[in-house]
Design a protein around this motif. Sequence first.
Motif, PDB file in Angstrom:
ATOM      1  N   ASN A 158       5.900 -18.211   5.672  1.00 51.55           N
ATOM      2  CA  ASN A 158       7.053 -18.335   4.775  1.00 51.55           C
ATOM      3  C   ASN A 158       8.211 -19.018   5.531  1.00 51.55           C
ATOM      4  OD1 ASN A 158       7.995 -16.310   6.441  1.00 51.55           O
ATOM      5  ND2 ASN A 158       8.458 -14.858   4.800  1.00 51.55           N
ATOM      6  N   ASN A 159       9.343 -19.127   4.885  1.00 51.15           N
ATOM      7  CA  ASN A 159      10.470 -19.835   5.495  1.00 51.15           C
ATOM      8  C   ASN A 159      10.889 -19.206   6.821  1.00 51.15           C
ATOM      9  OD1 ASN A 159      10.629 -21.684   3.393  1.00 51.15           O
ATOM     10  ND2 ASN A 159      12.002 -20.381   2.186  1.00 51.15           N
ATOM     11  N   ASN A 160      10.950 -17.883   6.842  1.00 49.17           N
ATOM     12  CA  ASN A 160      11.374 -17.195   8.066  1.00 49.17           C
ATOM     13  C   ASN A 160      10.405 -17.507   9.203  1.00 49.17           C
ATOM     14  OD1 ASN A 160      13.255 -15.537   9.371  1.00 49.17           O
ATOM     15  ND2 ASN A 160      12.125 -13.651   8.917  1.00 49.17           N
ATOM     16  N   TYR A 161       9.103 -17.550   8.876  1.00 47.64           N
ATOM     17  CA  TYR A 161       8.116 -17.891   9.900  1.00 47.64           C
ATOM     18  C   TYR A 161       8.298 -19.330  10.373  1.00 47.64           C
ATOM     19  CZ  TYR A 161       4.005 -19.398  12.310  1.00 47.64           C
ATOM     20  OH  TYR A 161       3.194 -19.955  13.254  1.00 47.64           O
ATOM     21  N   LYS A 162       8.573 -20.225   9.453  1.00 46.40           N
ATOM     22  CA  LYS A 162       8.679 -21.638   9.847  1.00 46.40           C
ATOM     23  C   LYS A 162       9.822 -21.848  10.839  1.00 46.40           C
ATOM     24  CE  LYS A 162       6.349 -23.755   5.952  1.00 46.40           C
ATOM     25  NZ  LYS A 162       6.463 -24.655   4.800  1.00 46.40           N
ATOM     26  N   VAL A 163      10.910 -21.118  10.661  1.00 43.24           N
ATOM     27  CA  VAL A 163      12.016 -21.215  11.611  1.00 43.24           C
ATOM     28  C   VAL A 163      11.569 -20.662  12.976  1.00 43.24           C
ATOM     29  CG1 VAL A 163      14.381 -20.487  12.140  1.00 43.24           C
ATOM     30  CG2 VAL A 163      13.742 -21.033   9.776  1.00 43.24           C
ATOM     31  N   VAL A 317      17.717 -20.892   4.445  1.00 40.87           N
ATOM     32  CA  VAL A 317      16.431 -20.403   4.943  1.00 40.87           C
ATOM     33  C   VAL A 317      15.750 -19.512   3.876  1.00 40.87           C
ATOM     34  CG1 VAL A 317      15.262 -19.039   6.715  1.00 40.87           C
ATOM     35  CG2 VAL A 317      17.217 -20.485   7.345  1.00 40.87           C
ATOM     36  N   HIS A 318      16.505 -18.601   3.280  1.00 43.48           N
ATOM     37  CA  HIS A 318      15.943 -17.614   2.338  1.00 43.48           C
ATOM     38  C   HIS A 318      14.838 -16.805   3.023  1.00 43.48           C
ATOM     39  CE1 HIS A 318      18.080 -19.476  -1.024  1.00 43.48           C
ATOM     40  NE2 HIS A 318      17.686 -20.649  -0.559  1.00 43.48           N
ATOM     41  N   ALA A 381      17.945 -16.374   9.441  1.00 40.64           N
ATOM     42  CA  ALA A 381      16.565 -16.079   9.819  1.00 40.64           C
ATOM     43  C   ALA A 381      16.614 -14.847  10.719  1.00 40.64           C
ATOM     44  CB  ALA A 381      15.945 -17.258  10.565  1.00 40.64           C
ATOM     45  N   GLY A 382      15.495 -14.140  10.828  1.00 37.83           N
ATOM     46  CA  GLY A 382      15.531 -12.931  11.634  1.00 37.83           C
ATOM     47  C   GLY A 382      14.215 -12.621  12.315  1.00 37.83           C
ATOM     48  N   MET A 383      14.335 -11.971  13.458  1.00 37.77           N
ATOM     49  CA  MET A 383      13.133 -11.510  14.175  1.00 37.77           C
ATOM     50  C   MET A 383      13.363 -10.108  14.714  1.00 37.77           C
ATOM     51  SD  MET A 383      13.074 -13.144  17.997  1.00 37.77           S
ATOM     52  CE  MET A 383      13.546 -14.852  17.669  1.00 37.77           C
TER      53      MET A 383
ATOM     54  N   PHE B 178       8.730 -19.553  -1.421  1.00 36.86           N
ATOM     55  CA  PHE B 178       8.659 -18.746  -0.193  1.00 36.86           C
ATOM     56  C   PHE B 178       8.540 -19.620   1.063  1.00 36.86           C
ATOM     57  CE2 PHE B 178       4.320 -18.543   1.657  1.00 36.86           C
ATOM     58  CZ  PHE B 178       3.639 -19.327   0.742  1.00 36.86           C
ATOM     59  N   ASP B 179       8.062 -20.862   0.870  1.00 35.48           N
ATOM     60  CA  ASP B 179       7.855 -21.728   2.046  1.00 35.48           C
ATOM     61  C   ASP B 179       8.473 -23.113   1.825  1.00 35.48           C
ATOM     62  OD1 ASP B 179       6.176 -22.731   0.113  1.00 35.48           O
ATOM     63  OD2 ASP B 179       4.423 -22.887   1.414  1.00 35.48           O
ATOM     64  N   ASP B 180       9.610 -23.132   1.129  1.00 33.92           N
ATOM     65  CA  ASP B 180      10.154 -24.428   0.717  1.00 33.92           C
ATOM     66  C   ASP B 180      11.160 -25.029   1.699  1.00 33.92           C
ATOM     67  OD1 ASP B 180      12.331 -22.815   0.340  1.00 33.92           O
ATOM     68  OD2 ASP B 180      12.638 -23.310  -1.775  1.00 33.92           O
ATOM     69  N   ILE B 181      11.272 -24.473   2.868  1.00 37.68           N
ATOM     70  CA  ILE B 181      12.275 -24.976   3.813  1.00 37.68           C
ATOM     71  C   ILE B 181      11.932 -26.428   4.180  1.00 37.68           C
ATOM     72  CG2 ILE B 181      11.138 -24.195   5.958  1.00 37.68           C
ATOM     73  CD1 ILE B 181      13.981 -23.215   6.819  1.00 37.68           C
ATOM     74  N   ALA B 182      12.938 -27.307   4.153  1.00 38.19           N
ATOM     75  CA  ALA B 182      12.641 -28.734   4.321  1.00 38.19           C
ATOM     76  C   ALA B 182      13.400 -29.363   5.475  1.00 38.19           C
ATOM     77  CB  ALA B 182      12.957 -29.476   3.023  1.00 38.19           C
ATOM     78  N   TRP B 183      14.323 -28.664   6.079  1.00 37.85           N
ATOM     79  CA  TRP B 183      15.194 -29.319   7.060  1.00 37.85           C
ATOM     80  C   TRP B 183      14.725 -29.187   8.507  1.00 37.85           C
ATOM     81  CZ3 TRP B 183      17.065 -25.705  10.458  1.00 37.85           C
ATOM     82  CH2 TRP B 183      17.219 -24.394  10.002  1.00 37.85           C
ATOM     83  N   LEU B 184      13.651 -28.419   8.728  1.00 41.57           N
ATOM     84  CA  LEU B 184      13.253 -28.179  10.122  1.00 41.57           C
ATOM     85  C   LEU B 184      12.640 -29.413  10.778  1.00 41.57           C
ATOM     86  CD1 LEU B 184      11.819 -24.587   9.864  1.00 41.57           C
ATOM     87  CD2 LEU B 184      13.568 -25.317  11.488  1.00 41.57           C
TER      88      LEU B 184
END
Lengths: 523, 184
Positions: A158-163, A317-318, A381-383, B178-184
């Motif tokens: 998910n977004n948090n993981y991608k960060v 991030v969401h 984002a958080g860990m 849930f996985d739409d982040i685009a700026w990374l």
Amino acid sequence: MAAKYNLTDDKVVVVIGSGAGGGTLASELAIKGIDTVLLEAGNRWEIPDFENDEWSNFVKISWLDPRSTSGNWRVAKDFSGLPAWIVRAVGGSTIHWAGASLRIEDHEFKAKTTYGDIAGASLLDWPITRAELDPYYDRAEKKMGTTGTNGIPRLPGNNNYKVLAAGAAKMGYKNFHTGNMSINSQPRDGRGSCQQIGFCFQGCKSGAKWSTLYEAIPKGEASGKLEVRPNSMAVRIVHDAKGKVTGVEYADKSGKIQLQKARVVCVAGNSIESPRLLLNSASNMFKDGLANSSGQVGRNYMRHMTGSVYAVFDREVHMYRGTTMAGIVTDESRHDPSRGFAGGYEMETLSLGLPFISAFLEPGMWGRDFTWAMDRYENMAGMWLVGEDMPQASNRVTLNPNLKDAYGLPVANVHFDDHPNDIAMREHAYQQGCALYESVGAVKTYKTPPYPSTHNLGTNRMSENPRDGVVNKWGQTHDVKNLFVSDGSQFTTGAAENPTLTIVALALRQADYIAKQMAAKEL
Amino acid sequence: MKDHDPSDEAMRPDRREFMKKSGVAVAGAGVMSTTALLATPTDAWAQALTALDAGEVKTLLRMTRDVYPHDGLSDGIYMKVVEMLDAAAAKDPATDKLLSDGVKELNAAARNRFKKDYTAVAKESDRVAILQSMESTAFFQKIRGDMIAGIYNNPDVWKVLGYEGPSAHLGGYLKRGFDDIAWL
Ligand SMILES: Cc1cc2nc3c(=O)[nH]c(=O)nc-3n(C[C@H](O)[C@H](O)[C@H](O)COP(=O)(O)OP(=O)(O)OC[C@H]3O[C@@H](n4cnc5c(N)ncnc54)[C@H](O)[C@@H]3O)c2cc1C
Ligand code: SF4
């Protein structure tokens, strides 16, 4: 069909607590054909009862009976009456757990040998090895449907993981992925796949995440050999003149005390209630509490070195969308004393909704600094940082003589002082966590202090020598042959990994042992 | 060990009491109702509250904004917090006294430093300095603690701050970014 047993039936095995340890054990025993009564203090909620609402679900399922705290840990200041975050319900803390399922490493089972003598720490080697537990880890992963094992694909990030992953790559970390999660990434075992609902801590509404509530317990009941009694709070374990346990007194739904006779008793109330129950079961024969000739009941309380890092970015991030904890960096979990501490830690994604993050980000903080962060909640984002803490004899669950619960019994006091090793590890982990987020452009990072303890361990620890602990390598108490401990309180040391997979593996192993011993008329 | 027969519910500790004792600052979690919001604080609103007088209400309204200042949130959000405090004061004389005495103390501190009542101190930084001097009082901690639930457990606030909240009834976030982040 679920079984029903008489209070006077002294052939049954009584298991106290229906969480990771007790729920698994009771189910396994029943499936093996052993008559089993499972006493659970809490209610029996089902999936439709779970709410996608942090506070109202918390109030519904948590253990809210009074407890007290002491020691220099930050939790005693921030949450003085709530040292631990534990569920009181059928399914126990497997209702709100996040699903992270890791095996303890070989060297961690030999903590004393690996780390050597550390001042102030009461380290021991476990009386079992990783190799001995591996077959049961295999079975546990299969049972729980752990991703990344048994050919089960990992969850999508998910977004948090991608960060987290982008930062980990920038940091030069090599080992990161969406974790070994006991959450269905595809339909399996009659349960669907994860819908990325994002309320794993509030009970999984899709049933994708493993819980004894809807996996182990119904399978046990289907065997016709398991009776689950909710709203049944064990208050005392009783014994005969020979020192064998003979039954369990419990308060039923109406508060009336009942006595269930038993052939074998297994305690699995999590690491605060289990020692409390043994201590509250003191008698003329066992003046310091049941199974406590060593004086070790309640000692060596561990809660993992923890802390969190939250980071604010200048874009969205969401983090709260999707799985709460499906993301891990394992590079720091090695034992490498050159970092200034023994043992290691994991970095795992974590998100909290706005209601929880406002209460936990930095308890007590107010003013523009705080609202600046809340105004940027969607950019966070958080860990979670989770590592091995040092067992200390003085970190301890005791009975508080000045505070009684609704049943008139002294409540548990939880005393904890951070060990210098814990503090050094936390500092290192905070630094690495902040650096990871800064490497991908964090505008600001927060070093969030520990939450009420989620991993409660060690208060009835396993030991080779009966003087050093409460139970042997099977979880059987050194003092009383037909009394077992079946939850996380058996842990000899904490290791860096989230504990539940190990609790389940130990319960599967204990079920085999109890069945064999019963067949051989040893029990 | 005595036998008990009161019902299970009666035996459970009062939950709000527990929240207070445990230090979890959520007294009032879940009490946020959806009363109609007013756009600005009016005297009529202030007078409609039962336990607190109009002066106290206005002071608390100013204070709650200073404790957790969100420029993007309407006064209505903070008025709801004050309504919550008023309701608690109406139910419990000790809370009523804590709030009334606290407001007096706050005004005394303001007059001491700036020769005027708290609400008349024009600069936010001056008011914050007054609050800082009272940070350890039970009054300040009551307001701050209740606000955590009063502000951040309010779905109207979630919308403004970008928390989408419950998702199970919408099928989760699986098809909702849930996985739409685009700026990374
Ligand atoms: C928010 C959160 C997230 C977590 N995420 C993870 C994770 O991702 N991975 C992981 O490995 N671990 C995780 N954990 C930890 C995990 O939930 C626990 O380690 C595990 O459930 C403990 O198992 P247990 O059998 O010791 O106790 P529990 O599962 O807590 O079960 C104890 C049960 O015993 C009952 N009980 C207690 N006393 C009595 C009594 N006297 N009579 C009758 N019943 C009694 C309780 O009501 C409870 O139902 C998490 C915990 C929390 C709070
Ligand atoms: S994110 Fe997945 S595992 Fe977590 S509650 Fe939702 S469906 Fe269950």
